[in-house]
Design a protein around this motif. Structure first.
Motif: not given
Length: 510
Positions: A65-77
């Motif tokens: 889940h932490s990885a999922d959150v990190a991926e979401t942050i990375k794709s926020a743009h």
């Protein structure tokens, strides 16, 4: 000179009504049997809760889940949101997860302390005779024996009913230099204190891919060395190919390579800067040499049956070491049952829990046992993208058609049609910008029966459940769930589940 452990055959044999070996899904049976008045013994040499709680589903999904959150942050743009960088506290992520897991495991163990029923034994055990089990050391739930201490004396216990639920462990392939160089498996990967800068993974199944997502999304450079030509090769071919395509854009994926040599280059001044070298070759002779600061072996799993001396009780296993059971989950020895990963039918926690219900009933009612039905047994891969599936893959249906044609068997020919619908063609798919996800249905041409469903994309593990409900609408053990159970349902617009509805509707025009 160490003292040898001796078996005290003169000591009184401790009798129970039921012995359960393993504290994963077998624990459900043990507790239920105790509640029904049986005297129960539970044997668990490791942490309570089995593989799922300690080394499998639960810690891995908490970490992922932490990885999922990190991926979401990375794709926020992509959604017009600018995030000015973020940092990863890897130690904190792992520590939080393992604190949760260890607390749950310790709670289970403490619930057994000081109790005669169920009675907990915390050391290694083996069969020594007909329904007789020896346990190394006098360690039981009467003491706080979380450290698995071993005394010289060996306990002998017996029961008319025995349940084996001993699970599996990581399979370690024979590779030159691997043992000397060292490595980690999924067991250790979930408890690493330091995040690797570069991680090489040998293996390309679901465990390899879930852990690649976890470490990769948090910033680790990932190398995957896979013997087969696709990742997650047991999935439907269209799913495997799309998944491999997506992963190959994120990570260094080497397909069709066999690892031939592993070595470790040690730095005497700094142990933390040691480097692994993995050499692998493909069929054409091309060789790669991968350097990393950590090496993960994720090459499948093997059963723990070899540690039980099952032959002393005449319990049969198959060529892979899995315990052979009938449709009632009973072994060839009357009164001895097995379930979960130990029998190798489905290596999922939900299937083991499902089997536990049947095992409990059949153990208590030997004269009116109920056969287990695995119809519509699903699974999911919690990577990015997620994958979920149930039923036949298309390659399995094609193989069945070929076998029937070779036998001139016209009665059992499986005529099917398929449909594929992409996430991006739905409103919510557009909103979340999932350009790769799709739902694939395989249904019977004549009766519309759902033969298989395969999903890749956002929330696949959730979307599959509508299909499971539709398939399990049955009148007998074979199931008669048809595609109409989905197409006639009203789906909320614009929920993501519309992609399932539209894929189902597409089967009528494919």
């Amino acid at each position: 000179m160490t003292k040898e452990t001796t078996v005290d055959f003169s000591s009184k044999l401790q009798k129970f009504d039921l012995i359960v070996i393993g504290s994963g899904s077998g624990l459900d049976v043990a507790v239920a049997a105790y509640q029904h008045g049986l005297r129960v013994a539970v044997i668990e040499k490791g942490r309570m809760g089995g593989t799922c709680l300690n080394r499998g589903c639960i810690p891995s999904k908490l970490l992922i889940h932490s990885a999922d959150v990190a991926e979401t942050i990375k794709s926020a743009h992509v959604f017009g949101l600018k995030v000015e960088g973020f940092s990863v506290d890897f130690h904190s992520i792992v520590e939080q997860v393992n604190d949760i897991v260890d607390l749950q495991s310790d709670k289970i163990r403490k619930s057994f302390e000081g109790k005669e029923n169920p009675r907990l034994f915390t050391n290694e055990c083996k069969f020594v005779g007909e329904k007789i089990i020896s346990i190394q050391g006098d360690s039981s739930g009467h003491h706080n024996c979380i450290d698995n201490r071993k005394d010289e004396k060996t306990i002998m216990i017996s029961a008319d009913k025995i349940l084996i639920a001993t699970g599996t462990r990581p399979r370690i392939p024979e590779i030159n230099g691997l043992t000397d160089s060292g490595y980690i498996t999924s067991d250790e990967a979930l408890r690493l204190k330091k995040q690797p800068k570069v991680l090489t993974i040998i293996g390309g199944g679901y465990i390899a891919c879930e852990l690649a997502h976890f470490f990769g999304a948090l910033g680790t450079k990932i190398n995957i060395v896979q013997t087969r030509e696709v990742l997650i090769p047991d999935e439907d071919e269209e799913i495997s190919k799309k998944f491999t395509e997506i992963f190959s854009k994120k990570f260094n994926v080497y397909l069709g390579y066999d690892t031939t040599l592993v070595s470790k280059e040690n730095n005497n001044n700094d142990k933390n800067s040691s480097k692994f070298h993995v050499i692998a070759k493909n069929a054409s002779g091309k060789q790669i040499d991968l350097e990393s600061d950590e090496l993960l072996i994720a090459a499948g799993r093997i059963p723990n049956s070899d540690r039980l001396d099952l032959e002393k009780n005449g319990i049969k296993i198959n060529k892979k070491g899995y315990i052979i059971t009938d449709r009632y989950l009973e072994t060839n020895v009357k009164g001895i049952f097995a379930l979960g990963d130990a029998i190798g039918r489905y290596l999922f926690k939900h299937s083991a829990n499902y089997e536990a219900q049947y095992a409990f009933y059949n153990l208590l009612h030997p004269d009116r046992m109920i056969p287990i039905s695995y119809y519509a047994m699903p699974h999911a891969i919690f990577s990015s993208p997620q994958v979920a599936a149930v039923g036949f893959t298309e390659q399995e249906l094609i193989k069945k058609q070929q076998e029937n044609n070779n036998k001139n068997n016209t009665k059992n020919i499986i005529d099917y049609r398929k449909s594929v619908y992409h996430y991006i063609n739905t409103a919510m798919g557009l909103a979340i910008k999932d350009h790769d996800g799709f739902v694939k249905f395989l249904i019977g041409k004549k009766d519309g029966k759902i033969l298989g469903c395969h999903i890749i994309g956002s929330q696949a593990s959730i979307l599959i459940h509508e299909v499971l409900a539709a398939m399990r609408c049955y009148t007998d053990d074979n199931g008669d769930g048809t595609i109409e159970n989905i197409t006639k349902s009203i789906h909320i617009h614009p929920a993501l589940s519309e992609v399932v509805a539209r894929a189902a509707a597409a089967t009528s025009v494919s």
